[in-house]
Design a protein around this motif. Sequence first.
Motif, PDB file in Angstrom:
ATOM      1  N   PRO A  88       9.526   4.645  -1.866  1.00  9.23           N
ATOM      2  CA  PRO A  88       9.956   6.024  -1.324  1.00  9.23           C
ATOM      3  C   PRO A  88       8.898   6.506  -0.349  1.00  9.23           C
ATOM      4  O   PRO A  88       9.292   7.159   0.816  1.00  9.23           O
ATOM      5  CB  PRO A  88       9.741   7.126  -2.570  1.00  9.23           C
ATOM      6  CG  PRO A  88      10.194   6.227  -3.809  1.00  9.23           C
ATOM      7  CD  PRO A  88       9.491   4.890  -3.450  1.00  9.23           C
ATOM      8  N   GLN A  89       7.849   6.204  -0.248  1.00  8.41           N
ATOM      9  CA  GLN A  89       6.589   6.755   0.590  1.00  8.41           C
ATOM     10  C   GLN A  89       7.014   5.816   2.015  1.00  8.41           C
ATOM     11  O   GLN A  89       6.730   6.382   2.944  1.00  8.41           O
ATOM     12  CB  GLN A  89       5.348   6.329   0.178  1.00  8.41           C
ATOM     13  CG  GLN A  89       4.644   7.241  -0.792  1.00  8.41           C
ATOM     14  CD  GLN A  89       3.397   6.875  -1.652  1.00  8.41           C
ATOM     15  OE1 GLN A  89       3.207   5.633  -1.503  1.00  8.41           O
ATOM     16  NE2 GLN A  89       2.717   7.706  -2.260  1.00  8.41           N
ATOM     17  N   ALA A  90       7.525   4.680   1.883  1.00  9.31           N
ATOM     18  CA  ALA A  90       7.720   3.781   2.963  1.00  9.31           C
ATOM     19  C   ALA A  90       9.137   4.219   3.598  1.00  9.31           C
ATOM     20  O   ALA A  90       9.516   3.577   4.578  1.00  9.31           O
ATOM     21  CB  ALA A  90       7.798   2.487   2.811  1.00  9.31           C
ATOM     22  N   GLY A  91       9.843   5.146   2.761  1.00 10.42           N
ATOM     23  CA  GLY A  91      11.339   5.544   3.480  1.00 10.42           C
ATOM     24  C   GLY A  91      12.233   4.608   3.208  1.00 10.42           C
ATOM     25  O   GLY A  91      13.414   4.430   3.796  1.00 10.42           O
ATOM     26  N   ASN A  94       7.806   1.971  -7.547  1.00  9.71           N
ATOM     27  CA  ASN A  94       6.655   2.725  -7.612  1.00  9.71           C
ATOM     28  C   ASN A  94       5.325   1.998  -8.101  1.00  9.71           C
ATOM     29  O   ASN A  94       4.087   2.206  -8.007  1.00  9.71           O
ATOM     30  CB  ASN A  94       6.752   4.033  -8.399  1.00  9.71           C
ATOM     31  CG  ASN A  94       7.667   4.993  -7.562  1.00  9.71           C
ATOM     32  OD1 ASN A  94       7.142   5.698  -6.639  1.00  9.71           O
ATOM     33  ND2 ASN A  94       8.767   5.286  -8.030  1.00  9.71           N
ATOM     34  N   GLN A 113      -3.439   7.112  -9.298  1.00 12.70           N
ATOM     35  CA  GLN A 113      -2.427   7.622  -8.290  1.00 12.70           C
ATOM     36  C   GLN A 113      -2.614   7.002  -6.964  1.00 12.70           C
ATOM     37  O   GLN A 113      -1.772   7.018  -6.305  1.00 12.70           O
ATOM     38  CB  GLN A 113      -2.866   9.242  -8.149  1.00 12.70           C
ATOM     39  CG  GLN A 113      -2.329   9.974  -9.510  1.00 12.70           C
ATOM     40  CD  GLN A 113      -2.679  11.391  -9.315  1.00 12.70           C
ATOM     41  OE1 GLN A 113      -3.454  11.914  -8.836  1.00 12.70           O
ATOM     42  NE2 GLN A 113      -1.528  12.227 -10.133  1.00 12.70           N
ATOM     43  N   ASN A 150      15.189   3.214   0.652  1.00 14.43           N
ATOM     44  CA  ASN A 150      16.075   3.537  -0.251  1.00 14.43           C
ATOM     45  C   ASN A 150      16.506   2.436  -1.293  1.00 14.43           C
ATOM     46  O   ASN A 150      17.212   2.505  -2.257  1.00 14.43           O
ATOM     47  CB  ASN A 150      17.198   4.353   0.430  1.00 14.43           C
ATOM     48  CG  ASN A 150      16.760   5.616   1.185  1.00 14.43           C
ATOM     49  OD1 ASN A 150      16.024   6.395   0.327  1.00 14.43           O
ATOM     50  ND2 ASN A 150      17.401   5.976   2.055  1.00 14.43           N
ATOM     51  N   PRO A 165      -2.280   4.209  -4.397  1.00 12.70           N
ATOM     52  CA  PRO A 165      -1.533   2.746  -4.411  1.00 12.70           C
ATOM     53  C   PRO A 165      -2.594   1.792  -4.526  1.00 12.70           C
ATOM     54  O   PRO A 165      -1.948   0.575  -5.215  1.00 12.70           O
ATOM     55  CB  PRO A 165      -0.881   2.814  -3.104  1.00 12.70           C
ATOM     56  CG  PRO A 165      -0.917   4.282  -2.581  1.00 12.70           C
ATOM     57  CD  PRO A 165      -1.930   5.015  -3.290  1.00 12.70           C
ATOM     58  N   SER A 172       0.677  -1.140  -0.072  1.00 15.17           N
ATOM     59  CA  SER A 172       0.002   0.023   0.080  1.00 15.17           C
ATOM     60  C   SER A 172       0.827   1.315  -0.034  1.00 15.17           C
ATOM     61  O   SER A 172       0.392   2.263   0.162  1.00 15.17           O
ATOM     62  CB  SER A 172      -0.999  -0.035   1.181  1.00 15.17           C
ATOM     63  OG  SER A 172      -1.750  -1.057   1.040  1.00 15.17           O
ATOM     64  N   LYS A 173       2.349   1.368  -0.112  1.00 16.30           N
ATOM     65  CA  LYS A 173       2.927   2.378  -0.342  1.00 16.30           C
ATOM     66  C   LYS A 173       4.315   2.199  -1.290  1.00 16.30           C
ATOM     67  O   LYS A 173       4.703   0.762  -1.557  1.00 16.30           O
ATOM     68  CB  LYS A 173       3.765   2.512   1.071  1.00 16.30           C
ATOM     69  CG  LYS A 173       2.864   3.223   2.121  1.00 16.30           C
ATOM     70  CD  LYS A 173       3.619   3.587   3.458  1.00 16.30           C
ATOM     71  CE  LYS A 173       2.585   3.898   4.456  1.00 16.30           C
ATOM     72  NZ  LYS A 173       3.371   4.120   5.648  1.00 16.30           N
ATOM     73  N   THR A 174       4.379   3.155  -2.134  1.00 13.12           N
ATOM     74  CA  THR A 174       5.924   2.964  -2.836  1.00 13.12           C
ATOM     75  C   THR A 174       6.996   2.878  -1.908  1.00 13.12           C
ATOM     76  O   THR A 174       6.933   3.259  -0.767  1.00 13.12           O
ATOM     77  CB  THR A 174       5.809   4.030  -3.753  1.00 13.12           C
ATOM     78  OG1 THR A 174       6.163   5.269  -3.015  1.00 13.12           O
ATOM     79  CG2 THR A 174       4.643   4.427  -4.479  1.00 13.12           C
TER      80      THR A 174
END
Length: 214
Positions: free
Chosen positions: A131-134, A176, A154, A136, A156, A127-129
């Motif tokens: 990057p959204q999940a922090g 993503n 847009q 790297n 998720p 449910s997150k990209t």
Amino acid sequence: MQADSNQPTEQYSITAQASNQNMSELAKLEGTATVEMTINGKPVTIELDGKNAPITAGNFVELVNSGFYNGLKFHRVVKDPGQPPFVAQGGDPQGTGMGGFVDPTTKRSRYIPLEITPEGADTPVYSKTLPQAGINKPPALRHTRGAVAMARSQMPDSASSQFYFALSDLSFLDGNYAVFGYVKEGMDAVDSIKQGDKIESAKVVSGLENLKKP
């Protein structure tokens, strides 16, 4: 809103609200499976990765096995002059880029969560990209040429049945969008797809026993 030709999103994907469906209600692929599509009379062999994308691959296998994709067209093919080819996107029963799978039994639209496993991780991020999940790290399944991934809006958790073939390396999409498999044979047939071409047939040729339904 003007669609970005470099994203498999917006009006080219599903505009419904994000799914609140419990993940326990969704099929999962535990292991690998192989799907053969016939496009323009040529076979395309796709290997699906249930280890790194169990729900995403399971959803695809279930739809293929039900005959859902047979006869559906590729409504979006992006090959801009002077640019590397982008995607061939299909799997919309409406053929417009606005539709998805509706369960014939419940009459409900089905959506699956965004599912991306970071490289080296044991479980996916949902449910997150990344990057959204922090996170790297790159994903375990990357957008290399021949990757097969789910299109979405847009939001998720809005993927349903629309998928796309990556026609070249698309590293800017990594983390993503959910890649769930790769073309193993028949990339020449994928390269030749034109907008409006149809999936003549799609069938699971191995690994169906790895599909676990709720």
